[in-house]
Design an enzyme around this catalytic site. Structure first.
Site, PDB file in Angstrom:
ATOM      1  N   ARG A  66       0.052  -5.011 -12.661  1.00  0.00           N
ATOM      2  CA  ARG A  66      -0.475  -4.020 -11.727  1.00  0.00           C
ATOM      3  C   ARG A  66       0.695  -3.156 -11.243  1.00  0.00           C
ATOM      4  O   ARG A  66       1.629  -3.656 -10.620  1.00  0.00           O
ATOM      5  CB  ARG A  66      -1.147  -4.734 -10.540  1.00  0.00           C
ATOM      6  CG  ARG A  66      -1.580  -3.790  -9.461  1.00  0.00           C
ATOM      7  CD  ARG A  66      -2.233  -4.491  -8.267  1.00  0.00           C
ATOM      8  NE  ARG A  66      -2.455  -3.499  -7.238  1.00  0.00           N
ATOM      9  CZ  ARG A  66      -2.053  -3.602  -5.980  1.00  0.00           C
ATOM     10  NH1 ARG A  66      -1.457  -4.697  -5.548  1.00  0.00           N
ATOM     11  NH2 ARG A  66      -2.263  -2.620  -5.135  1.00  0.00           N
TER      12      ARG A  66
ATOM     13  N   HIS B  99      -0.111   3.931  -3.505  1.00  0.00           N
ATOM     14  CA  HIS B  99       0.640   2.848  -2.872  1.00  0.00           C
ATOM     15  C   HIS B  99       1.724   3.517  -2.025  1.00  0.00           C
ATOM     16  O   HIS B  99       2.910   3.355  -2.247  1.00  0.00           O
ATOM     17  CB  HIS B  99       1.218   1.902  -3.931  1.00  0.00           C
ATOM     18  CG  HIS B  99       1.585   0.536  -3.432  1.00  0.00           C
ATOM     19  ND1 HIS B  99       1.110  -0.622  -3.990  1.00  0.00           N
ATOM     20  CD2 HIS B  99       2.395   0.145  -2.415  1.00  0.00           C
ATOM     21  CE1 HIS B  99       1.622  -1.673  -3.353  1.00  0.00           C
ATOM     22  NE2 HIS B  99       2.410  -1.219  -2.386  1.00  0.00           N
TER      23      HIS B  99
ATOM     24  N   GLU C 203      -3.888  -1.178   0.523  1.00  0.00           N
ATOM     25  CA  GLU C 203      -3.659  -1.494   1.941  1.00  0.00           C
ATOM     26  C   GLU C 203      -3.729  -0.262   2.839  1.00  0.00           C
ATOM     27  O   GLU C 203      -2.739   0.106   3.484  1.00  0.00           O
ATOM     28  CB  GLU C 203      -2.315  -2.201   2.116  1.00  0.00           C
ATOM     29  CG  GLU C 203      -2.190  -3.476   1.310  1.00  0.00           C
ATOM     30  CD  GLU C 203      -0.859  -4.209   1.536  1.00  0.00           C
ATOM     31  OE1 GLU C 203       0.028  -3.649   2.192  1.00  0.00           O
ATOM     32  OE2 GLU C 203      -0.724  -5.338   1.053  1.00  0.00           O
TER      33      GLU C 203
ATOM     34  N   ASN D 271      -5.177  -8.472  -0.722  1.00  0.00           N
ATOM     35  CA  ASN D 271      -3.776  -8.882  -0.613  1.00  0.00           C
ATOM     36  C   ASN D 271      -3.674  -9.865   0.543  1.00  0.00           C
ATOM     37  O   ASN D 271      -4.125  -9.582   1.651  1.00  0.00           O
ATOM     38  CB  ASN D 271      -2.861  -7.688  -0.322  1.00  0.00           C
ATOM     39  CG  ASN D 271      -2.761  -6.740  -1.508  1.00  0.00           C
ATOM     40  OD1 ASN D 271      -3.300  -7.011  -2.571  1.00  0.00           O
ATOM     41  ND2 ASN D 271      -2.061  -5.631  -1.327  1.00  0.00           N
TER      42      ASN D 271
ATOM     43  N   TYR E 290      -1.026 -12.596   2.627  1.00  0.00           N
ATOM     44  CA  TYR E 290       0.317 -13.143   2.845  1.00  0.00           C
ATOM     45  C   TYR E 290       0.351 -14.241   3.901  1.00  0.00           C
ATOM     46  O   TYR E 290       1.045 -15.227   3.747  1.00  0.00           O
ATOM     47  CB  TYR E 290       1.298 -12.020   3.227  1.00  0.00           C
ATOM     48  CG  TYR E 290       1.614 -11.140   2.034  1.00  0.00           C
ATOM     49  CD1 TYR E 290       2.633 -11.474   1.149  1.00  0.00           C
ATOM     50  CD2 TYR E 290       0.857 -10.007   1.771  1.00  0.00           C
ATOM     51  CE1 TYR E 290       2.908 -10.689   0.034  1.00  0.00           C
ATOM     52  CE2 TYR E 290       1.122  -9.219   0.655  1.00  0.00           C
ATOM     53  CZ  TYR E 290       2.140  -9.571  -0.212  1.00  0.00           C
ATOM     54  OH  TYR E 290       2.400  -8.813  -1.321  1.00  0.00           O
TER      55      TYR E 290
ATOM     56  N   GLU F 110      -2.340  -9.073  -4.541  1.00  0.00           N
ATOM     57  CA  GLU F 110      -0.953  -9.375  -4.141  1.00  0.00           C
ATOM     58  C   GLU F 110      -0.937 -10.697  -3.391  1.00  0.00           C
ATOM     59  O   GLU F 110      -1.803 -10.948  -2.537  1.00  0.00           O
ATOM     60  CB  GLU F 110      -0.377  -8.336  -3.166  1.00  0.00           C
ATOM     61  CG  GLU F 110       0.039  -7.055  -3.794  1.00  0.00           C
ATOM     62  CD  GLU F 110       0.632  -6.080  -2.769  1.00  0.00           C
ATOM     63  OE1 GLU F 110       1.237  -6.539  -1.768  1.00  0.00           O
ATOM     64  OE2 GLU F 110       0.479  -4.874  -2.991  1.00  0.00           O
TER      65      GLU F 110
HETATM   66  O1  IFM Z   1       5.998  -4.986  -0.659  1.00  0.00           O
HETATM   67  C1  IFM Z   1       4.767  -4.955  -0.042  1.00  0.00           C
HETATM   68  C2  IFM Z   1       3.763  -4.188  -0.883  1.00  0.00           C
HETATM   69  O2  IFM Z   1       4.203  -2.917  -1.190  1.00  0.00           O
HETATM   70  C3  IFM Z   1       2.460  -4.064  -0.138  1.00  0.00           C
HETATM   71  N1  IFM Z   1       1.985  -5.359   0.307  1.00  0.00           N
HETATM   72  C4  IFM Z   1       2.930  -6.215   0.985  1.00  0.00           C
HETATM   73  C5  IFM Z   1       4.210  -6.336   0.197  1.00  0.00           C
HETATM   74  C6  IFM Z   1       5.197  -7.252   0.944  1.00  0.00           C
HETATM   75  O3  IFM Z   1       5.468  -6.753   2.196  1.00  0.00           O
END
Ligand code: IFM
Length: 468
Positions: A87, A131, A176, A311, A313, A370
């Site tokens: 991606r 992005h 995002e 995404n 985290y 992500e």
């Molecule tokens: O690096 C970023 C990415 O560009 C967008 N999502 C979160 C990642 C980590 O912060």
């Protein structure tokens, strides 16, 4: 009867459907470099990163990991790792300098070659259109708070779909949009660095409108291309002990509602055809009356999609702000292990957030577009990077994906963030997310232990399919 002993990696690999996509992701400004070459014009991130004090250490994406010049060997590396998909994002000002007018043939040629090289190597190309690198000319004309930017975005989307759509395995409109709107125009820690709450809300709407208009343009130019949007979603929980039911519980629940409202439902609800959530519309009324939402916009934003990109985290743990009766909210930590970004490692949060989308919204295949972690990597005397923590992060989050698959949630793929160390926005090069280490002096790429583990998992998954 003979007992069949399988190792944990094979068991994990076998828990994913045979057509599950394993990939890795990057984004144009974070990896490409070559910012002044072949007709590319500046984006808001070129301008922002060159402003003193905006990015740690004064870092910029001028060179990044020089992917623009090293594309062929980078794709070889992907193929050596056995990646099923890659991606990447398309730099809007490289493809359409200034954000309007004709396509830049040299810019397009780069992405054309990238897509063909990936296909030649058996790696499925997935592209993201936006992005975060808005052409500066469009920011000067008002940026995302201006409605016309959504129209410009749709035109650019149509150009890309027409040129590449026939070969893309996935096309993502926005990455995002919460970050673009609220970090870019709200608290200003991202480009273009504006701090204006009303502008941030207008930006969020025009990003979503741009998504809807782009979806129309893409369907017209490339009706077969699988189309989606990527949202960064956060499971949001009260920063209270499990089962706590004291008198202030309601205030915590309201803090959860607010954060979940603006981070998650503000984007999920309109994309899935529900319009903006009424409670959040009330929350933001002191800042904006949302006069920028025109008749027909909500229908456009609800364009039919083929998949949702998520995404993930970490989880948000929230509490009411220090002044009772105000709308402020505090983000807390639980004292759990964190990554170098200070984000708590919480693989169950991945399960929870995807499960919630599955339970509460119409069914669409979900791709984790992500997921990954920054750590303080060290190159050892043997020249290798033994990134034990990243490997554990990856494994625990893939186990959460496997649990979702076992529970019949339609998880269709996983993209590790990131393929290579790269420019981590306001953190510059200080934070390394890559499966592959980059020596920024020499641009030498070295797969870390996490990359090798991921390669073994993908190999085990492939051999499971072949053996099946
Ligand atoms: O690096 C970023 C990415 O560009 C967008 N999502 C979160 C990642 C980590 O912060």
């Amino acid at each position: 009867m003979t007992d069949v002993v399988t190792d944990p990696l094979t068991t994990l690999a076998a828990s994913f459907p045979s057509d599950f996509v394993f990939g890795a992701a990057t984004a144009a400004y974070q990896v490409e470099g070559a910012v002044r070459e072949d007709g590319r014009t500046p984006s808001i991130w070129d301008a922002f990163s060159h402003e003193p004090g905006r990015v740690a250490n004064g870092d910029t994406g001028d060179v990044a990991v020089d992917h623009y010049h090293r594309m062929t060997s980078d794709v070889e590396l992907m193929s050596d790792l056995g990646l099923g998909a890659y991606r990447f994002s398309i730099s809007w000002p490289r493809l359409q300098p200034g954000g309007s007018g004709p396509v830049n043939t040299k810019g397009l040629a780069f992405y054309d070659r990238l897509v063909d090289t990936l296909l030649d190597r058996g790696v499925a190309p997935w592209a993201t259109l936006y992005h975060w690198d808005l052409p500066v000319e469009l920011e000067e004309a008002g940026g995302w708070p201006a409605r016309d930017t959504a129209e410009r975005f749709a035109e650019y989307a149509g150009i890309v779909a027409d040129a590449l759509g026939d070969r893309l395995h996935g096309l993502i409109t926005l990455n995002e949009p919460w970050c673009s709107a609220f970090l870019g125009y709200g608290n200003g820690i991202h480009a273009p660095g504006r701090t204006d709450g009303a502008a941030a809300l207008a930006a969020s709407h025009h990003l979503l409108l741009g998504h809807g208009l782009a979806a129309q343009a893409i369907r017209a130019a490339a009706p077969e291309t699988p189309l989606g949007i990527t949202l960064n979603l956060y499971p949001t929980s009260p920063a209270l002990p499990e089962g706590y039911d004291g008198p202030d519980r309601a205030a915590y629940d309201d803090a959860v509602r607010r954060v979940d409202g603006l981070c998650n439902r503000w984007f999920l609800d309109p994309v899935f055809g529900r319009g903006y959530p009424a409670d959040v519309v009330e929350d933001v009324r002191p800042t904006s009356s949302l006069e920028f939402v025109h008749d027909g916009d909500t229908e456009l934003i609800a364009a039919p999609l083929d998949f949702l990109g998520v995404n993930y985290y970490t989880r948000h743990m929230v509490a009411p702000g220090a002044y009772p009766g105000t709308a402020s909210v505090e983000f807390r930590k639980r004292g759990w292990p964190t990554t170098a970004m200070g984000w708590e490692v919480d693989p169950d949060g991945l399960y929870d957030v995807v499960r919630r989308v599955h339970d509460e919204y119409p069914a669409l295949p979900i791709y984790l577009t992500e997921n990954g972690a920054a750590y303080e990597d060290v190159v050892s005397a043997d020249g290798q990077v033994h990134d034990v923590e990243r490997l554990a992060y990856l494994k625990s989050h893939l186990e959460a994906m496997a649990r979702l698959a076992a529970d019949d949630v339609a998880v269709a793929g996983y993209f590790a963030w990131s393929l290579v160390d790269n420019f981590e926005w306001a953190e510059g090069y200080a934070k390394r997310f890559g499966l592959v280490h980059v020596d920024y002096d020499t641009q030498l790429r070295t797969p870390k232990d996490s990359a090798r583990w991921y390669a073994s998992l993908m190999a085990a998954h492939r051999s499971g399919i072949l053996g099946a």
